[in-house]
Design an enzyme around this catalytic site. Sequence first.
Site, PDB file in Angstrom:
ATOM      1  N   SER B 148      71.855  84.886  40.174  1.00  0.00           N
ATOM      2  CA  SER B 148      72.930  85.075  39.802  1.00  0.00           C
ATOM      3  C   SER B 148      74.069  84.688  40.867  1.00  0.00           C
ATOM      4  CB  SER B 148      73.372  86.282  39.239  1.00  0.00           C
ATOM      5  OG  SER B 148      74.487  86.476  38.492  1.00  0.00           O
ATOM      6  N   ASP B 224      70.372  84.926  28.252  1.00  0.00           N
ATOM      7  CA  ASP B 224      71.383  85.253  29.251  1.00  0.00           C
ATOM      8  C   ASP B 224      72.564  85.537  28.911  1.00  0.00           C
ATOM      9  OD1 ASP B 224      72.876  85.655  31.543  1.00  0.00           O
ATOM     10  OD2 ASP B 224      71.525  84.704  32.733  1.00  0.00           O
ATOM     11  N   HIS B 257      69.122  88.234  31.824  1.00  0.00           N
ATOM     12  CA  HIS B 257      69.617  88.130  33.241  1.00  0.00           C
ATOM     13  C   HIS B 257      69.094  89.151  33.914  1.00  0.00           C
ATOM     14  CE1 HIS B 257      72.745  86.122  35.774  1.00  0.00           C
ATOM     15  NE2 HIS B 257      73.059  87.321  36.220  1.00  0.00           N
TER      16      HIS B 257
END
Lengths: 279, 279
Positions: B148, B224, B257
């Site tokens: 991320s 995600d 995620h």
Amino acid sequence: MADLVSETRCFGGSQRTYEHRSDSCGCAMRLAAYVPDLLESATAPVLVYLSGLTCTEENATTKAGFQRVAAELGLIVVAPDTSPRGDHVPDAEDEYDFGKGAGFYLDATEEPWCENYRMKSYVTGELLRLIEGELPADMARVGITGHSMGGHGALTLHLKNPELFKTVSAFAPIVAPTEVPWGQKALSRYLGEDPSRWAAYDASRLVREAPSAAEILVDQGTADNFLEEQLRPHLFEEACRESGQKLTLRMQEGYDHSYYFVSTFIEDHLRWHAERLTG
Amino acid sequence: MADLVSETRCFGGSQRTYEHRSDSCGCAMRLAAYVPDLLESATAPVLVYLSGLTCTEENATTKAGFQRVAAELGLIVVAPDTSPRGDHVPDAEDEYDFGKGAGFYLDATEEPWCENYRMKSYVTGELLRLIEGELPADMARVGITGHSMGGHGALTLHLKNPELFKTVSAFAPIVAPTEVPWGQKALSRYLGEDPSRWAAYDASRLVREAPSAAEILVDQGTADNFLEEQLRPHLFEEACRESGQKLTLRMQEGYDHSYYFVSTFIEDHLRWHAERLTG
């Protein structure tokens, strides 16, 4: 029966959290379940993982790293919470080793704990019924394992219920709670001061009375801070030897009490259970 | 140079936490390092893992499950913190995506952030010197990865410093921070409102200017929650195609995620780096 709180893809399977109303514990309870991808209408063996002091259903699923091997073996892994929860549930705040997060997998008999602290009934009854109702589980092939207080839970619940939990293993378990501080504190307050009422929750005593036909696997780190005062695996080893219980106790050089230890050896435990549940 | 805060055995190697005084960040910084068992006087390649928003040095080491493969490959894995820390460090309380836990791997130029928020200098300078000084590391063989915001860090720090970080990969990275809300918020406050100052921290822009000789591996889950608004990997894919940058972008069906996603694919990333660092 149970609400699906979350579902996350992991190693080709599904890591889920469920919440349901528990009659045993008089509160809402959560559990985590890893379900590998299965063929339509197939069922899988189940491994119940009981966590240690301060844990919830989440610790094993985020830290133990069992999903890769569970997916490979086609094994469902279920982790319940470690105690009743909720504002109405009595607690011992500031005590990490008693009250919430420290249910010790027993049925309390003393006030104010006896209303909610009934994890033995929960794990051996409601939890299994929920697994059967919600998951593609083969309830004839259920094993149990756990860490620390959860290792105590796994050993005692197997020894008392070998027909429910056919296979058993443990990571750094409390094996003789009637003889160590964590256990004496919890048992005396949940069950009352009379030590004769504690024996049914002491794996070393249970195995002397009625050893199991199953082999038992225990891993224990030699650098575990709790080894000498709280865990004392050799008390269990001695009880197993005297009663003819088959035990594989592996002292793992340099390992501590953390999930770094659990994650290192959990693959061996999953394979141990899968081999015996599917053999 | 650095204090060893903790050391835990894991998969036959050593999972450590260090703390040291950082001149770049003007505060004490922690980092986690997994060091596999090595032959006496041997050195190992290094993979630097940069974490995402809200994380510390601990998230990857407890949740990503990389130690098993790192031990097998003989790879050191180092995870720094994600921002400066300490009571004297300015913060944006109540904002999870700015301030502490959200350093964005850049050097801030605006008050009050510019004194401490210098994670670019930290990771490319002090952190590498600390690895060289404290660990049996082969500094000619260092790769970088991240998740991320940390994927953004890995991509940008590699593209600007291919001589320091020879290999690169990312999990669900922010690839075009100048075009998405997380990035626009952070860049405008750390670097000022003029967007021309942001380009040096945008992987999609950097790769158009100067593609890398290294292949880039990116995994991205299709489930995600941040995919469409914050991550937009196809912006990077397009930039790579136009600039001739070799990219393997894998859209992973149904993954979200979380670290359940990272843990599923981290083995592939470690093997990817090890193959290229030791080949």
